[in-house]
Scaffold this motif. Structure first.
Motif, PDB file in Angstrom:
ATOM      1  N   LEU A  77       0.819  -1.638  -0.254  1.00 30.24           N
ATOM      2  CA  LEU A  77       0.243   0.165   0.747  1.00 30.24           C
ATOM      3  C   LEU A  77       0.497   1.645  -0.279  1.00 30.24           C
ATOM      4  N   SER A  78       0.811   2.100  -1.112  1.00 27.90           N
ATOM      5  CA  SER A  78       1.380   3.416  -0.614  1.00 27.90           C
ATOM      6  C   SER A  78       0.545   4.423  -1.356  1.00 27.90           C
ATOM      7  N   TYR A  83      -0.738  -2.172  -4.683  1.00 26.11           N
ATOM      8  CA  TYR A  83      -0.130  -3.024  -5.469  1.00 26.11           C
ATOM      9  C   TYR A  83       0.036  -4.484  -5.062  1.00 26.11           C
ATOM     10  N   PHE A  84      -0.543  -5.729  -5.579  1.00 26.33           N
ATOM     11  CA  PHE A  84      -0.656  -6.998  -5.954  1.00 26.33           C
ATOM     12  C   PHE A  84       0.352  -8.138  -6.408  1.00 26.33           C
ATOM     13  N   VAL A 120      -1.943  -3.478 -10.193  1.00 21.28           N
ATOM     14  CA  VAL A 120      -1.865  -2.526  -9.445  1.00 21.28           C
ATOM     15  C   VAL A 120      -3.777  -1.784  -9.442  1.00 21.28           C
ATOM     16  N   LEU A 121      -3.971  -1.361  -8.680  1.00 18.46           N
ATOM     17  CA  LEU A 121      -5.544  -0.716  -7.976  1.00 18.46           C
ATOM     18  C   LEU A 121      -5.185   0.659  -7.866  1.00 18.46           C
ATOM     19  N   LYS A 122      -5.367   1.905  -8.067  1.00 22.90           N
ATOM     20  CA  LYS A 122      -4.613   3.115  -7.958  1.00 22.90           C
ATOM     21  C   LYS A 122      -6.126   3.581  -6.937  1.00 22.90           C
ATOM     22  N   LEU A 123      -5.645   4.405  -6.369  1.00 22.73           N
ATOM     23  CA  LEU A 123      -6.443   4.802  -5.180  1.00 22.73           C
ATOM     24  C   LEU A 123      -7.818   5.675  -5.162  1.00 22.73           C
ATOM     25  N   ILE A 148     -11.878  -6.049  -8.533  1.00 24.36           N
ATOM     26  CA  ILE A 148     -12.322  -6.257  -8.060  1.00 24.36           C
ATOM     27  C   ILE A 148     -11.250  -7.770  -7.358  1.00 24.36           C
ATOM     28  N   VAL A 149     -11.095  -7.651  -6.232  1.00 20.85           N
ATOM     29  CA  VAL A 149      -9.676  -8.164  -5.571  1.00 20.85           C
ATOM     30  C   VAL A 149     -10.543  -8.569  -3.951  1.00 20.85           C
TER      31      VAL A 149
END
Length: 348
Positions: A77-78, A83-84, A120-123, A148-149
């Protein structure tokens, strides 16, 4: 940035759960400590120069488009994104969904590289976070099926810590404020209450991301479902769910070079009279807004059920967490354990 405390915390969290196997590439990541880990993040993962790594967690993850493939991931988490970092083997795990991942690097397959793909899932794309029963897992949802994760932490502490860190990072986002709510008068506020099913408990963060927690009715629904599986012989009023935990069922694979064991994800539910194992769909429920039809399978599917009165003994392993438990039941002649329990136990 980064502070000594953060470096120490991220180093401590960078440990793969002992019972799960990962590829060489992820083992390499798990071997990094302190500043080497932060440098690795900035050199190989971060998309923007000024983003900060705030939290690291190892967890099993499920994707909405590949609901049957649970894969180990290093979740980073940034201040800009989640990021996975995944096993490269995941790309080939479900051939029907391979178009979900781009295959640009397929020419490296036979080289000495150990590849990982990074989802990558952008906030800024984040819309809601659904927390599962008893904080055993949580689902992160964006605006489409690709975003969706579900993280199956199987640990309320890890879930709680990640949610806290995520809320803190979301607070830094500059989003346009929501429109001011229209003042309602007393009668419209209290006169038009919807008498239908109670909604889950929602917390809307200042970044407009919804954090949705299960309400008491979910446990009631689960108790009803369990009672149904018990052929309705139990009085629903007296049925209490004592324990709900995401676990693994160990299946020993004999005949291989070494007797290995495969782990099958299961939901274990303990009531005052029975022990149940369910196959649970952790990713499809509650239905996302864009879903056109309900999922192909129910949320809970019974895999096995045994009466506590038939339990002979419980064997405990001496290793540290996660603990291995073996439940030994009396060997009954009729293996259909969900039969009508009023039948003569010793008859034909």
């Amino acid at each position: 940035y980064p502070s000594e405390f953060l470096m120490q915390k991220i180093t401590e969290d960078n440990q793969i759960p002992v019972h799960l196997h990962v590829s060489m590439s992820l083992q390499y990541v798990a071997g990094l400590k302190g500043s080497a880990l932060v440098e690795f993040f900035h050199g190989n993962i971060a998309e923007v120069e000024n983003e900060e790594l705030r939290h690291l967690m190892w967890s099993s993850v499920l994707f909405y488009k590949t609901p049957n493939v649970e894969v180990m991931a290093c979740v980073l988490l940034s201040t800009k994104a989640i990021y996975f970092l995944l096993d490269d083997s995941f790309i080939h795990a479900d051939e029907y969904q391979s178009d979900f991942w781009n295959k640009e690097n397929s020419d490296c397959e036979n080289s000495s590289f150990h590849l990982s793909c990074c989802f990558v899932l952008k906030l800024n794309d984040l819309q809601s976070v659904n927390v599962g029963l008893f904080d055993q897992y949580f689902r992160i949802a964006g605006h489409s099926a690709d975003h969706i994760v579900t993280c199956l932490t199987r640990d309320s502490y890890n879930t709680h810590t990640f949610i806290q860190q995520l809320m803190a990072v979301l607070s830094l986002l500059a989003r346009t404020p929501s429109p001011e709510p229209v003042d309602k008068d007393f009668y419209s506020e209290f006169g038009s209450k919807n008498t239908g099913k109670m909604e889950n408990y929602e917390l809307i963060h200042s970044s407009r991301v919804k954090f949705i927690y299960p309400n008491e009715e979910e446990i009631g629904d689960l108790a009803f479902l369990v009672a149904e599986k018990m052929d309705g012989l139990t009085n629903l009023q007296s049925l209490n769910i004592l324990l709900y935990v995401l676990a693994f069922q160990v299946n020993h694979v004999e005949g291989s070079a070494q007797n290995t064991s495969s782990l099958q994800p299961k939901t274990l539910i303990l009531t005052s009279s029975d022990l149940f194992l369910f196959d649970e769909d952790y990713i499809s429920y509650p239905l996302p807004e864009f879903a056109k039809e309900p999922p192909k399978r129910d949320k809970y599917q019974l895999a096995d059920g045994r009466r506590i009165r038939d339990l002979d003994r419980v064997l405990m392993g001496y290793q540290t967490y996660p603990q291995a438990l073996t439940f030994v039941f009396d060997d009954v002649q009729n293996q259909d354990l969900m039969q009508n329990l009023t039948l003569d136990h010793f008859g034909e």
